[in-house]
Design a protein around this motif. Structure first.
Motif, PDB file in Angstrom:
ATOM      1  N   SER A 199      37.265  -5.697 -34.702  1.00 34.24           N
ATOM      2  CA  SER A 199      37.163  -6.386 -33.414  1.00 34.24           C
ATOM      3  C   SER A 199      37.364  -5.376 -32.296  1.00 34.24           C
ATOM      4  N   LEU A 200      36.708  -5.638 -31.164  1.00 30.15           N
ATOM      5  CA  LEU A 200      36.899  -4.788 -29.991  1.00 30.15           C
ATOM      6  C   LEU A 200      36.637  -5.601 -28.740  1.00 30.15           C
ATOM      7  N   GLY A 201      37.246  -5.168 -27.646  1.00 29.91           N
ATOM      8  CA  GLY A 201      37.058  -5.833 -26.370  1.00 29.91           C
ATOM      9  C   GLY A 201      37.258  -4.861 -25.224  1.00 29.91           C
ATOM     10  N   SER A 202      36.467  -5.044 -24.177  1.00 27.93           N
ATOM     11  CA  SER A 202      36.582  -4.171 -23.019  1.00 27.93           C
ATOM     12  C   SER A 202      35.982  -4.889 -21.813  1.00 27.93           C
ATOM     13  N   GLU A 203      36.209  -4.337 -20.654  1.00 25.58           N
ATOM     14  CA  GLU A 203      35.640  -4.889 -19.423  1.00 25.58           C
ATOM     15  C   GLU A 203      35.437  -3.758 -18.430  1.00 25.58           C
ATOM     16  N   TRP A 204      34.209  -3.687 -17.877  1.00 25.22           N
ATOM     17  CA  TRP A 204      33.905  -2.695 -16.864  1.00 25.22           C
ATOM     18  C   TRP A 204      33.903  -3.379 -15.503  1.00 25.22           C
ATOM     19  N   VAL A 205      34.648  -2.848 -14.556  1.00 21.79           N
ATOM     20  CA  VAL A 205      34.750  -3.418 -13.217  1.00 21.79           C
ATOM     21  C   VAL A 205      34.188  -2.409 -12.216  1.00 21.79           C
ATOM     22  N   LEU A 206      33.183  -2.856 -11.433  1.00 25.20           N
ATOM     23  CA  LEU A 206      32.562  -1.993 -10.439  1.00 25.20           C
ATOM     24  C   LEU A 206      33.343  -2.026  -9.123  1.00 25.20           C
ATOM     25  N   ALA A 207      32.997  -1.114  -8.232  1.00 22.99           N
ATOM     26  CA  ALA A 207      33.702  -1.022  -6.951  1.00 22.99           C
ATOM     27  C   ALA A 207      33.528  -2.281  -6.113  1.00 22.99           C
ATOM     28  N   ASN A 208      32.409  -2.974  -6.281  1.00 24.74           N
ATOM     29  CA  ASN A 208      32.180  -4.195  -5.502  1.00 24.74           C
ATOM     30  C   ASN A 208      32.862  -5.420  -6.085  1.00 24.74           C
ATOM     31  N   GLY A 209      33.616  -5.221  -7.168  1.00 25.30           N
ATOM     32  CA  GLY A 209      34.347  -6.318  -7.776  1.00 25.30           C
ATOM     33  C   GLY A 209      33.645  -6.998  -8.929  1.00 25.30           C
ATOM     34  N   TRP A 210      32.389  -6.644  -9.165  1.00 23.06           N
ATOM     35  CA  TRP A 210      31.678  -7.223 -10.302  1.00 23.06           C
ATOM     36  C   TRP A 210      32.299  -6.715 -11.601  1.00 23.06           C
ATOM     37  N   ALA A 211      32.375  -7.620 -12.580  1.00 29.77           N
ATOM     38  CA  ALA A 211      32.965  -7.267 -13.867  1.00 29.77           C
ATOM     39  C   ALA A 211      31.990  -7.600 -14.986  1.00 29.77           C
ATOM     40  N   PHE A 212      31.984  -6.750 -16.027  1.00 25.84           N
ATOM     41  CA  PHE A 212      31.106  -6.929 -17.178  1.00 25.84           C
ATOM     42  C   PHE A 212      31.969  -6.916 -18.449  1.00 25.84           C
ATOM     43  N   PRO A 213      32.432  -8.071 -18.904  1.00 21.83           N
ATOM     44  CA  PRO A 213      33.252  -8.102 -20.115  1.00 21.83           C
ATOM     45  C   PRO A 213      32.386  -7.973 -21.369  1.00 21.83           C
ATOM     46  N   LEU A 214      32.970  -7.404 -22.411  1.00 21.50           N
ATOM     47  CA  LEU A 214      32.287  -7.281 -23.696  1.00 21.50           C
ATOM     48  C   LEU A 214      33.313  -7.384 -24.810  1.00 21.50           C
ATOM     49  N   SER A 215      33.042  -8.227 -25.775  1.00 19.55           N
ATOM     50  CA  SER A 215      33.890  -8.307 -26.963  1.00 19.55           C
ATOM     51  C   SER A 215      32.995  -8.534 -28.167  1.00 19.55           C
ATOM     52  N   ALA A 216      33.444  -8.062 -29.313  1.00 18.86           N
ATOM     53  CA  ALA A 216      32.668  -8.205 -30.541  1.00 18.86           C
ATOM     54  C   ALA A 216      33.610  -8.260 -31.730  1.00 18.86           C
ATOM     55  N   SER A 217      33.146  -8.907 -32.793  1.00 17.72           N
ATOM     56  CA  SER A 217      33.912  -8.967 -34.043  1.00 17.72           C
ATOM     57  C   SER A 217      32.944  -8.959 -35.211  1.00 17.72           C
ATOM     58  N   SER A 231      34.343 -16.165 -33.050  1.00 16.68           N
ATOM     59  CA  SER A 231      34.567 -14.766 -32.687  1.00 16.68           C
ATOM     60  C   SER A 231      35.820 -14.193 -33.324  1.00 16.68           C
ATOM     61  N   VAL A 232      36.566 -15.002 -34.076  1.00 16.20           N
ATOM     62  CA  VAL A 232      37.806 -14.530 -34.700  1.00 16.20           C
ATOM     63  C   VAL A 232      37.462 -13.820 -36.012  1.00 16.20           C
ATOM     64  N   PRO A 233      37.807 -12.559 -36.169  1.00 15.56           N
ATOM     65  CA  PRO A 233      37.481 -11.850 -37.414  1.00 15.56           C
ATOM     66  C   PRO A 233      38.250 -12.421 -38.600  1.00 15.56           C
ATOM     67  N   GLY A 234      37.599 -12.385 -39.762  1.00 12.54           N
ATOM     68  CA  GLY A 234      38.229 -12.883 -40.980  1.00 12.54           C
ATOM     69  C   GLY A 234      38.126 -14.375 -41.181  1.00 12.54           C
ATOM     70  N   VAL A 235      37.431 -15.072 -40.265  1.00  8.81           N
ATOM     71  CA  VAL A 235      37.309 -16.521 -40.329  1.00  8.81           C
ATOM     72  C   VAL A 235      35.857 -16.889 -40.635  1.00  8.81           C
ATOM     73  N   TYR A 236      35.670 -17.850 -41.566  1.00  4.60           N
ATOM     74  CA  TYR A 236      34.344 -18.329 -41.924  1.00  4.60           C
ATOM     75  C   TYR A 236      34.261 -19.817 -41.562  1.00  4.60           C
ATOM     76  N   LEU A 237      33.146 -20.202 -40.951  1.00  4.19           N
ATOM     77  CA  LEU A 237      32.982 -21.572 -40.462  1.00  4.19           C
ATOM     78  C   LEU A 237      31.670 -22.135 -41.005  1.00  4.19           C
ATOM     79  N   ARG A 238      31.765 -23.242 -41.711  1.00  7.82           N
ATOM     80  CA  ARG A 238      30.574 -23.884 -42.259  1.00  7.82           C
ATOM     81  C   ARG A 238      30.350 -25.202 -41.540  1.00  7.82           C
ATOM     82  N   GLU A 239      29.280 -25.278 -40.758  1.00  4.37           N
ATOM     83  CA  GLU A 239      28.988 -26.497 -40.016  1.00  4.37           C
ATOM     84  C   GLU A 239      28.528 -27.603 -40.953  1.00  4.37           C
TER      85      GLU A 239
END
Length: 728
Positions: free
Chosen positions: A574-592, A72-80
């Motif tokens: 890259s971006l990241g965010s998290e939505w938190v509802l009134a009942n305490g549930w959280a929905f994180p989102l990140s992308a690169s 998930s780190v931008p600018g990094v290439y990984l060859r398995e």
């Protein structure tokens, strides 16, 4: 931030002309020397791109594969390669990822490649499953660490000594005979601390070997840390940390892949002719860190280290058979099947590595003429060597059985000693010109001497050919950040890139030399953080280190190969965010997302025809460099007992050589693009006890992700595991 680097030479003079900007009360209780990024607030001030994979992020998926941890780190290439991340191929911003040989790999601020100057390809990699977090640094700030500044630096942070008595036991079991134990316990007082840790990993492996069962893995790692600190009220706050590490590995890994036809039938098969292939290695580390606060805003950090790595990779090299089978040769295919008799050799890739050194850095916070400076100066003396003694055991395949015949003495290329002696200096000054404008000026000096001696006989009484090389480079860098607002910052930087060529280089070979530019913008308003960074690298000299794992464009598996002038350009998002509802549930989102375009821009040798004759030409591509890489992570957190996380990663197909964009090529010149989805669910029974289920490669999508060095190989298939963690 306290970090490794260089010796103070002019700090006494600087102190006499400037006023420190911190007080004794502001000195940290723990003088940290192992981090390269420091606190998150410092990360935001960096002129270049940087990324921190936190412990919380790692725990979401319970990964033990460094490829999955870093994708998930931008600018990094990984060859398995092996499906478990035992020997990763990490590239950054177009720098060659073969065995991570163009990246400054560190653990706790110390170079961890077995011989980073004389043999930079990292055939040893720390046990990723015991790591606490991962730091990735790009741009002008990499000049503090080096010697590889063409791409970037990766620093793995091990488990810290706990502030109070604490421990953890983690048990995991899964498909393909996988099981894992990770446990640690430690404690601290006002003036001392300690930590004892072990990570044990075993698996039968997902590749089935014809007539020989599966390719198993067994790795055990032990770590001991100790700490002494000055008592409160001491004249100088200081701290001494000692780290001792030892690991062993036995893994049935091979360089022999599959023909494309056999891959299509069963990507998890392995030919019986490779049944004896096995890696055995041992690694040990002793590291001493000492930090002392000598005055308000003035500290001195010293690190001494000794790393030893011994390995014997007993493996067959039959890439010619794979190539012939792909071309329709029925005899080659029959040999791979075990239906034809065949004589062949298995080489003991037996090597001993030692690296040692001492690095000292000074950090001075001061104010001169109303301008704040965060000045760091340092020096590193480093020595490393590799001893290769690699005989070949000769076998015959008879009716599918492997029969030992005799042993051949090593050739001079397999009977050699290489060493390096390096001195590094750097000066790094972060200047706060105004409240919004910061300037970072850096200068690094690398003086590297390498030597290689080959021997013509087993007892080494008859010297063969030899090589030696000396390279010294001054590497300047400049970066700017401007805070348009509290949320929005623009950045720009330029620095000189360098990567030593290793002890296989001949006299006068400088290694990689480039001028690297970047510019971009960062946004963070607590609800959303995002970054857009463009980069451009102008190589006046690009050099490939040749190895059996990654042969050079001319087919050599030792020494170096000059690729000529090259250009690499791209964009990281890259971006990241998290939505938190009134009942305490959280929905994180990140992308690169990373886009990269690289080509050889000038070379004296023109290729002969459009079908890929040897030689390089303007416009040739870089091998194993994907154009597009993308990753997205999301999930649901109940805010109480349970949480579910999902991550998906995409990587483009890659050219396996430097000429597949010329035309007239086929599928054997490329890997395949691949999507991989991983999922994990956690449930907390109490504050101390938690359980989890994870599924790697949830959709069971397998593709040809590598063809080097000998045939097609697949990424890991769908693998489910369950585990429990008890913290106390």
């Amino acid at each position: 931030m306290r970090r490794f680097s260089l010796t103070p030479i002019s700090l006494a003079l600087a102190a006499s002309l400037a006023t420190p900007v911190t007080t004794a009360a502001e000195q940290p209780e723990v003088l940290e020397t192992v981090s390269v990024l420091g606190a998150m607030v410092q990360l935001k001030k960096l002129p270049g791109s940087a990324h921190l994979v936190t412990n919380e992020e790692l725990e979401k998926f319970e990964f033990v594969d460094i490829n999955r941890m870093m994708r998930s780190v931008p600018g990094v290439y990984l060859r398995e390669e092996d499906g478990y991340g035992l020997r990763p191929n990490i590239g950054i911003r177009g720098a060659d990822g073969g065995r991570s040989g163009k990246v400054s790999l560190m653990e706790d601020g110390v170079l961890i490649a077995p011989a980073p100057y004389s043999a930079p390809e990292a055939y040893y990699f720390p046990t990723a499953g015991r790591m606490n977090s991962i730091e990735v640094l790009k741009g002008p700030a990499t000049l503090k660490y080096g010697p590889f500044t063409v791409g970037g630096a990766v620093n793995l942070l091990s488990t810290p000594i706990p502030e109070a008595s604490a421990g953890s036991i983690q048990l995991e079991a899964g498909q393909y005979g996988e099981n894992r134990l990770h446990t640690y316990y430690g404690s601290s007082t006002e003036t001392s601390g300690w930590l004892l840790e072990t990570h044990q990993q075993q698996a039968d492996g997902f590749r089935d070997i014809d007539r020989a069962g599966s390719a198993d893995i067994a790795k055990q790692d032990y770590l001991l840390k100790g700490r002494l600190k000055s008592a409160e009220g001491a004249a100088f706050a200081q701290q001494l940390d000692v780290k001792v590490q030892y690991s062993e590995e036995e893994s049935g890994m091979s360089y022999l892949g599959l023909s494309d036809a056999d891959f299509a039938a069963d990507p998890n098969r392995r030919y019986g002719i490779s049944a004896l292939d096995e890696m055995q290695n041992r690694h040990s580390t002793v590291q001493l860190n000492h930090s002392i606060a000598l005055g308000d805003g003035f500290s001195l950090d010293t690190q001494a280290y000794y790393n030893k790595f011994k390995r014997d990779w007993f493996k067959v090299g039959l890439g010619g058979l794979i190539s012939d089978a792909n071309d329709g040769d029925t005899f080659a295919q029959a040999v791979l099947q075990g239906d034809e008799d065949y004589d062949f050799g298995i080489k003991h890739n037996d090597r001993n590595y030692v690296s040692r050194g001492v690095q000292v850095s000074a950090n001075l916070l001061l104010e001169a003429v109303g301008i704040e400076h965060d000045l760091q100066v340092g020096v590193r003396r480093h020595w490393d060597e590799v001893d290769r003694f690699q005989p070949v055991e000769n076998f015959s395949q008879v009716s599918g059985e492997l029969i030992y015949r005799n042993t051949s003495d090593p050739s001079s290329s397999n009977n050699r000693v290489e060493d390096a002696d390096a001195t590094s200096l750097f000066v790094y000054d972060q200047v706060q010109l105004t409240k919004k404008l910061a300037l970072t000026a850096s200068l690094r000096y690398e003086d590297v001497q390498t030597a290689q001696q080959r021997y013509n006989n087993v007892d080494r009484s008859e010297a063969g050919s030899s090589k030696s090389n000396k390279v010294d480079e001054w590497l300047p860098g400049l970066g700017l950040t401007y805070a348009i607002s509290d949320q929005l910052t623009i950045l720009a930087g330029v620095h000189r890139g360098f990567a030593p060529a290793g002890a296989g280089a001949s006299k006068g070979e400088a290694g990689d030399l480039s001028t690297n530019y970047e510019w971009g913008v960062r946004f963070d308003n607590s609800d959303l953080n995002a970054a857009l960074v463009a980069f451009y690298s102008d190589y006046e000299s690009a050099v490939q280190n040749c190895s059996v794992a990654i042969p050079c464009a001319n087919g050599d598996d030792s020494g170096t190969y000059a690729l000529g002038e090259s250009e690499i350009q791209g964009v990281e998002v890259s971006l990241g965010s998290e939505w938190v509802l009134a009942n305490g549930w959280a929905f994180p989102l990140s992308a690169s997302y990373t886009y990269t375009d690289a080509e050889i821009s000038k070379n004296g040798d023109e290729y002969i025809d459009s079908n890929g004759a040897e030689g390089l030409a303007r416009g040739d591509n870089f091998a194993y460099l994907p154009e597009n890489v993308f990753a997205v992570t999301t999930g649901i957190d109940s805010g109480a007992e349970w949480r579910v996380n999902l991550t998906a990663a995409y990587q483009d197909e890659m050219c396996v050589d430097t000429s597949c964009n010329r035309g007239g090529t086929d599928q054997f010149d490329r890997t395949e693009s691949v999507w991989v989805v991983d999922a994990a669910a956690h449930y907390d029974f109490s504050n101390e006890l938690a359980a989890y289920l994870k599924v790697d490669n949830l959709l069971d999508d397998q593709a040809i992700i590598n063809r080097a060095p000998d045939g097609a190989r697949a990424n890991r298939p769908r693998t489910a595991s369950v585990g429990m963690t008890y913290r106390f």
